[in-house]
Design a protein around this motif. Structure first.
Motif, short mmCIF file in Angstrom:
data_model
loop_
_atom_site.label_atom_id
_atom_site.label_comp_id
_atom_site.label_asym_id
_atom_site.label_seq_id
_atom_site.Cartn_x
_atom_site.Cartn_y
_atom_site.Cartn_z
N VAL A 225 0.87 -1.18 0.00
CA VAL A 225 0.00 0.00 0.00
C VAL A 225 0.91 1.22 0.00
O VAL A 225 1.76 1.37 0.88
N LEU A 226 0.75 2.04 -1.01
CA LEU A 226 1.59 3.23 -1.16
C LEU A 226 0.76 4.42 -0.68
O LEU A 226 -0.34 4.67 -1.19
N VAL A 227 1.29 5.14 0.32
CA VAL A 227 0.46 6.13 1.02
C VAL A 227 1.02 7.56 0.86
O VAL A 227 2.15 7.83 1.24
N VAL A 228 0.21 8.43 0.31
CA VAL A 228 0.57 9.84 0.17
C VAL A 228 0.23 10.55 1.49
O VAL A 228 -0.85 10.33 2.05
N ARG A 229 1.15 11.38 1.98
CA ARG A 229 0.81 12.15 3.17
C ARG A 229 0.12 13.43 2.73
O ARG A 229 0.71 14.29 2.10
N ARG A 230 -1.17 13.52 3.04
CA ARG A 230 -1.92 14.70 2.64
C ARG A 230 -2.37 15.51 3.85
O ARG A 230 -2.16 16.69 3.92
N THR A 231 -3.01 14.83 4.80
CA THR A 231 -3.57 15.57 5.94
C THR A 231 -2.66 15.53 7.16
O THR A 231 -2.80 16.35 8.06
N GLY A 232 -1.76 14.58 7.21
CA GLY A 232 -0.86 14.46 8.37
C GLY A 232 -1.50 13.77 9.56
O GLY A 232 -0.91 13.72 10.65
N GLN A 233 -2.70 13.20 9.38
CA GLN A 233 -3.33 12.56 10.53
C GLN A 233 -2.65 11.23 10.84
O GLN A 233 -1.99 10.64 9.99
N HIS A 234 -2.82 10.78 12.08
CA HIS A 234 -2.17 9.53 12.49
C HIS A 234 -2.70 8.37 11.67
O HIS A 234 -3.89 8.26 11.40
N THR A 235 -1.80 7.47 11.30
CA THR A 235 -2.16 6.37 10.42
C THR A 235 -1.57 5.07 10.95
O THR A 235 -0.36 5.00 11.19
N ALA A 236 -2.42 4.08 11.12
CA ALA A 236 -1.91 2.76 11.51
C ALA A 236 -1.01 2.24 10.38
O ALA A 236 -1.23 2.58 9.21
N TRP A 237 -0.03 1.44 10.73
CA TRP A 237 0.98 1.07 9.74
C TRP A 237 1.24 -0.44 9.77
O TRP A 237 1.46 -1.01 10.83
N THR A 238 1.18 -1.08 8.64
CA THR A 238 1.53 -2.50 8.58
C THR A 238 2.93 -2.61 7.99
O THR A 238 3.12 -2.37 6.79
N GLU A 239 3.90 -2.92 8.83
CA GLU A 239 5.29 -2.98 8.37
C GLU A 239 5.44 -4.01 7.26
O GLU A 239 4.82 -5.07 7.30
N GLY A 240 6.22 -3.64 6.28
CA GLY A 240 6.46 -4.57 5.17
C GLY A 240 5.45 -4.41 4.05
O GLY A 240 5.75 -4.66 2.90
N ARG A 241 4.24 -4.00 4.42
CA ARG A 241 3.21 -3.81 3.39
C ARG A 241 3.06 -2.34 3.02
O ARG A 241 3.00 -1.97 1.85
N ASP A 242 3.01 -1.48 4.03
CA ASP A 242 2.73 -0.06 3.79
C ASP A 242 4.02 0.71 3.53
O ASP A 242 5.03 0.49 4.21
N VAL A 243 3.95 1.60 2.58
CA VAL A 243 5.12 2.40 2.21
C VAL A 243 4.65 3.84 1.98
O VAL A 243 3.63 4.06 1.33
N TRP A 244 5.41 4.80 2.50
CA TRP A 244 5.07 6.19 2.23
C TRP A 244 5.50 6.56 0.81
O TRP A 244 6.57 6.18 0.35
N TRP A 245 4.68 7.35 0.17
CA TRP A 245 5.00 7.89 -1.16
C TRP A 245 6.32 8.67 -1.11
O TRP A 245 7.18 8.52 -1.97
N HIS A 246 6.49 9.48 -0.04
CA HIS A 246 7.71 10.31 0.01
C HIS A 246 8.96 9.46 0.23
O HIS A 246 10.06 9.91 -0.03
N ASP A 247 8.79 8.22 0.70
CA ASP A 247 9.96 7.32 0.81
C ASP A 247 10.19 6.52 -0.47
O ASP A 247 11.32 6.30 -0.88
N ALA A 248 9.10 6.08 -1.08
CA ALA A 248 9.24 5.16 -2.22
C ALA A 248 9.37 5.88 -3.56
O ALA A 248 9.93 5.33 -4.50
N VAL A 249 8.82 7.10 -3.64
CA VAL A 249 8.77 7.79 -4.93
C VAL A 249 9.76 8.96 -4.99
O VAL A 249 10.55 9.07 -5.93
N ASP A 250 9.69 9.84 -3.99
CA ASP A 250 10.47 11.09 -4.08
C ASP A 250 11.97 10.88 -4.32
O ASP A 250 12.57 11.63 -5.09
N PRO A 251 12.63 9.90 -3.67
CA PRO A 251 14.08 9.76 -3.90
C PRO A 251 14.44 9.08 -5.22
O PRO A 251 15.63 8.96 -5.53
#
Ligand code: WTA
Length: 662
Positions: A225-251
Motif C-alpha cells: 500500500v503506497l500512502v501519500v501524506r496529505r492531511t498528516g493525521q495519524h495512520t496505523a501502519w503494517t510494516e512490510g506492506r505499507d510504504v510512504w509515497w515520500h519514501d518510495a517515490v520522491d528519492p
C-alpha cells in the motif's frame, strides 16, 4: 420503457435556439467540415484523429471488427499514454506551460508545469517498479483529488500497468470488491483528504478493505500500500506492506523510458454500477481510448492550449475525470484547474472565486451542481468577475431547460456557448454534443452525434423511430474509445450491451428525436439511477438493505429530485421476528441509512426510507417499481391491474399517511 413514457409526457416542445456567435465561430476548432469529412469516410476520419497522437510504431489497420463485438482499433501501432500526455509536451518545447493550478480545499495551492509533471511521473514510475509492479499488473488508486492522483494514473500508464481508480466516497467494502475483482497488486492511497473543513481518513478504509470482513480474510493479491501524506493525521501502519509515497517515490531518479504498448493494451479498468448487483469492471484500450478522449476534447471544448484555462469539476475517480482531466486535456496540452474541495467550502462562492482568480475560460460541470447554485441564488456568482469564461459544458444527466438557461445567463453572461455532452463510462468519450461555433443549440438537448459517431433511437424491434418519437438510444457502429469489455467476463459484456438489438450497442438510455431529428436524452430505461450524476443501481442498494438483520424485504427506486436529478427512495418491510427493532420509523430509517453508507458509500445513502407492510409485485413476483415511484414522487398511482394483489398500493398509501414512514 416506464421512464421513457413518463418523461415523454412531460417533454414540452422547445422553440428556443441559440446560434453560435460569429466571433466564436470565426476562431472555432470545429467547422461543419468535420461532419462532412466523417460522412464521406468514417474510418479515414478516425485514422486522422489517431494520427494526432504520438505513436512509437505507426499502425496500418484502422479497425478490426472480426471478433465483434470486441473491437480492435489501430491495433498494430504502439504508443504510451503517459508519453502522449506529458513527455511529448516537454520534447516539443512546452515544458514550461502550466499543466495544473492545484487548489486544495484548505486553500493550499501548487503550480505544476508539464516539466514538473514529467519529473513526477518518472519518479513515480520508478517507485512503482521498486514495489514490484510491472506491465499488465493492476493498481487500485483510492486518493483524494490531489496532483498525486493524476501522477499515479500516468505512472501506471507509463509502465503499462492497468489502473483502477476507486472514487474516495466508496466504502471499504466497495473498495475490497474492486480490488479482488481486478486482483490488484498495489493500492495507492493517502492518509486522508479534506472535506468541508474536516480531515476525512482514507487509509483506515484501505486497512479495513484489505483485512476483509470476518470469514473473508485478507485481500490475496495486494502486496503493498503506497500512502501519500496529505492531511498528516495519524495512520496505523503494517510494516512490510505499507510504504510512504515520500519514501518510495520522491528519492527515485527522474529518468524512466516509457513502456511502449500495443494500441489494444488495457489502459484502465473503471467500475460502474450494472443492472445486477455487482459492479462491472469496464476496461478501456490505449490507442482507441486516447484518440477518442483527445479528439472530442479538442473539438467540443474548443481548446486553445496557449491561452485557455480549462476546469473540469469532476473527480478523477469517475470517467469524466479520466477522459476530461487526465487524458484528453493533457494530451492536448491544456492548462487546468484541479480543485480538491466542495463548492461551498468555505463559502458558496468558492467556485466563482476560483474562476475569477485563475481566469478560467472553459468550465465543464454537472447539472446537479448548476441546480444547487440556482438554489443558492444568482447574487453569489454575481459577486465575482466571470468575464474570462468563453465556453460552458454539462455532463452526467439530462440538463433541464431552466438550468440550461440559468447557466447560460448567470454564469455565461449570455455570451458562452453551452455544450451538453452525452456519454458514458462505456463510451470512453463524448458521443452526442453540439460543436461550439457550429451547432445552434436548444436548451436541454444534447443535439447530434459527434462526427464519426453513429447513434440512433430505435423502437422495441430495433427499428429507427421517426422524428418526433422516442425509444432506446443505440450506437450502430463501433467507435475508437468504446469499452473493450467487462474485466474477465466476455459473456456479461455481450449480454449487457449487445443482445438487446442485433448488431447494435444498447446504451441503457431512453431518447427522443424532436421534429428536427435532434436528440433529447430521457434518462435510464433500466434499473440504474442517476443521483447527482453518479450511477447507482436499485439492486445493489436493495441487497445492502436486506443484509441488515431487521429487514425482510426492500425495494428501491430513483425518485425525481429537484437538485440531485434523482434521489434514492427505499421501501422496506421490517422482519416481524427481529429483535430490538425500534418502534419509531425514523430510528429504523437512520440505522439503515448508516448501514448502506458503511456497505456501499455515502453516495448510495437513501434520501428517504419508508417502512411499509408490503411492496407491490406482479404475479410472477417482480417488484413494480413504477408504482413505488408514483408514491415516492407523490403522484396518483398508475395502472395496478397487473399486480398480484391490487390492494397493496392502498395499504402502502394508508400506512404512509398514518405516519409510519420516514
Ligand atoms: C447519463 C458519465 C443526459 C446517461 C459521463 C448515461 C446523461 C449515464 C448525460 C452515464 C447528458 C450522461 N444528458 N444524460 N449529457 N451524460 N448521462 O457512466 O444516463 O457515469 O447512461 O458517465 O449518465 O453515466 P457515467
Amino acid at each position: 420503457m416506464d421512464n421513457v413514457a413518463h418523461t415523454l409526457e412531460n417533454l414540452h416542445t422547445e422553440t428556443r435556439s441559440f446560434r453560435p456567435h460569429a466571433s466564436f465561430a470565426a476562431h472555432a476548432n470545429a467547422t461543419s467540415y468535420e461532419y462532412k469529412k466523417a460522412g464521406v469516410d468514417r474510418l479515414q476520419y478516425w485514422r486522422e484523429a489517431a494520427l494526432r497522437l504520438a505513436w512509437r510504431e505507426p499502425f496500418t489497420e484502422i479497425l478490426d471488427w472480426s471478433d465483434a463485438p470486441v473491437a480492435r482499433w489501430f491495433h498494430d501501432g504502439t504508443l504510451n499514454a503517459c508519453d502522449n500526455a506529458v513527455d511529448r509536451h516537454v520534447r516539443e518545447g512546452r515544458g514550461d506551460r502550466v499543466a495544473f493550478h492545484f487548489v486544495g480545499e484548505p486553500g493550499d495551492t501548487a503550480t505544476l508545469t508539464y516539466a514538473d509533471m514529467h519529473e513526477r511521473v518518472q519518479k513515480a514510475a520508478n517507485g512503482l517498479l521498486s514495489l514490484g509492479v510491472t506491465t499488465g499488473d493492476r493498481v487500485a488508486i483510492y486518493l483524494p483529488q490531489i496532483p498525486e492522483a493524476v501522477v499515479a494514473m500516468l505512472a501506471c500508464a507509463r509502465i503499462g500497468a492497468i489502473h483502477s481508480v476507486v472514487f474516495g466516497g466508496f466504502s471499504a467494502e466497495s473498495l475490497r470488491q474492486r480490488i479482488d475483482d481486478a486482483e490488484a497488486k498495489l493500492v495507492i492511497t493517502a492518509d486522508g483528504g479534506n472535506r468541508r473543513g474536516a480531515h476525512l481518513a482514507l487509509k483506515p478504509l484501505v486497512d479495513d478493505a484489505l483485512a476483509g470482513p470476518e470469514g473473508q480474510g485478507p485481500a490475496a493479491s495486494v502486496e503493498h500500500v503506497l500512502v501519500v501524506r496529505r492531511t498528516g493525521q495519524h495512520t496505523a501502519w503494517t510494516e512490510g506492506r505499507d510504504v510512504w509515497w515520500h519514501d518510495a517515490v520522491d528519492p527515485q531518479p527522474a529518468a524512466h523510458e516509457p513502456v511502449w504498448v500495443e494500441a489494444e493494451h488495457p489502459l484502465f479498468i473503471l467500475y460502474t454500477s450494472g443492472t445486477t448487483g455487482t459492479p462491472k469492471g469496464l476496461w478501456h484500450s490505449t490507442g482507441g481510448y486516447l484518440t477518442g478522449a483527445a479528439h472530442t476534447h479538442r473539438l467540443v471544448f474548443d481548446l486553445k492550449p496557449e491561452t485557455d484555462v480549462y476546469w473540469c469539476t469532476a473527480d478523477v475517480g469517475w470517467i469524466t475525470g479520466h477522459s476530461y482531466i487526465v487524458y484528453g486535456p493533457m494530451i492536448n496540452g491544456a492548462t487546468q484547474v484541479l480543485y480538491e474541495g466542495t463548492p461551498n467550502t468555505p463559502h458558496e462562492g468558492r467556485w466563482w472565486e476560483i474562476v475569477e482568480q485563475y481566469k478560467v475560460t472553459i468550465l465543464y460541470t454537472a447539472p446537479t451542481a448548476i441546480r444547487t447554485f440556482m438554489k443558492w441564488g444568482e447574487a453569489i456568482p454575481q459577486q465575482y468577475d466571470l468575464s474570462s469564461l468563453r465556453l460552458l459544458g454539462s455532463v452526467g444527466e439530462p440538463i433541464n431547460p431552466e438550468a440550461w438557461m440559468w447557466y447560460r445567463r448567470v454564469i455565461g453572461g449570455d455570451r458562452c456557448p453551452i455544450v451538453d455532452t452525452w456519454w458514458q463510462t462505456e463510451t470512453g468519450a463524448i458521443m452526442i454534443s453540439p460543436l461550439p461555433g457550429v451547432t445552434a443549440t436548444k436548451p436541454g438537448s444534447a443535439m447530434t452525434p459527434m462526427p464519426g459517431v453513429c447513434m440512433d433511437v430505435v423502437d422495441d424491434a430495433g427499428r429507427p423511430v421517426a422524428n418526433g418519437e422516442g425509444g432506446y438510444l443505440v450506437a450502430t457502429e463501433p467507435w475508437p474509445s468504446m469499452l473493450r469489455g467487462i474485466w474477465g467476463d466476455r459473456h456479461r459484456y455481450v449480454s449487457t450491451y449487445w443482445n438487446h438489438f442485433d448488431g447494435m450497442y444498447f446504451a441503457g438510455d431512453g431518447a427522443k428525436k424532436d421534429v428536427d431529428g435532434d436528440l433529447w436524452l430521457l434518462g435510464r430505461v433500466d434499473d440504474v439511477m442517476n443521483v447527482s450524476g453518479h450511477r447507482l443501481t436499485t439492486t445493489e442498494i436493495e441487497h445492502s438493505l436486506v443484509s441488515h438483520p431487521w429487514v425482510a424485504e426492500a425495494a428501491v427506486v430513483g425518485a425525481a429530485d429537484e437538485v440531485t436529478g434523482q434521489a434514492v427512495v427505499a421501501f422496506v418491510i421490517v422482519r416481524s421476528d427481529a429483535h430490538g427493532v425500534p418502534t419509531d420509523g425514523d430510528e429504523v430509517a437512520a440505522a439503515l441509512r448508516e448501514h448502506v453508507r458503511r456497505q456501499i458509500g455515502a453516495l448510495a445513502k437513501p434520501r428517504t426510507i419508508l417502512v411499509v407492510s408490503e411492496v407491490p409485485k406482479t404475479r410472477s413476483g417482480k417488484i413494480m417499481r413504477r408504482l413505488l415511484r408514483d408514491v415516492a414522487e407523490n403522484r396518483p398511482t398508475g395502472d395496478v391491474t397487473t399486480l398480484a394483489d391490487p390492494t397493496v398500493m392502498d395499504a402502502i398509501r394508508v400506512g404512509l399517511d398514518a405516519g409510519t414512514g420516514d
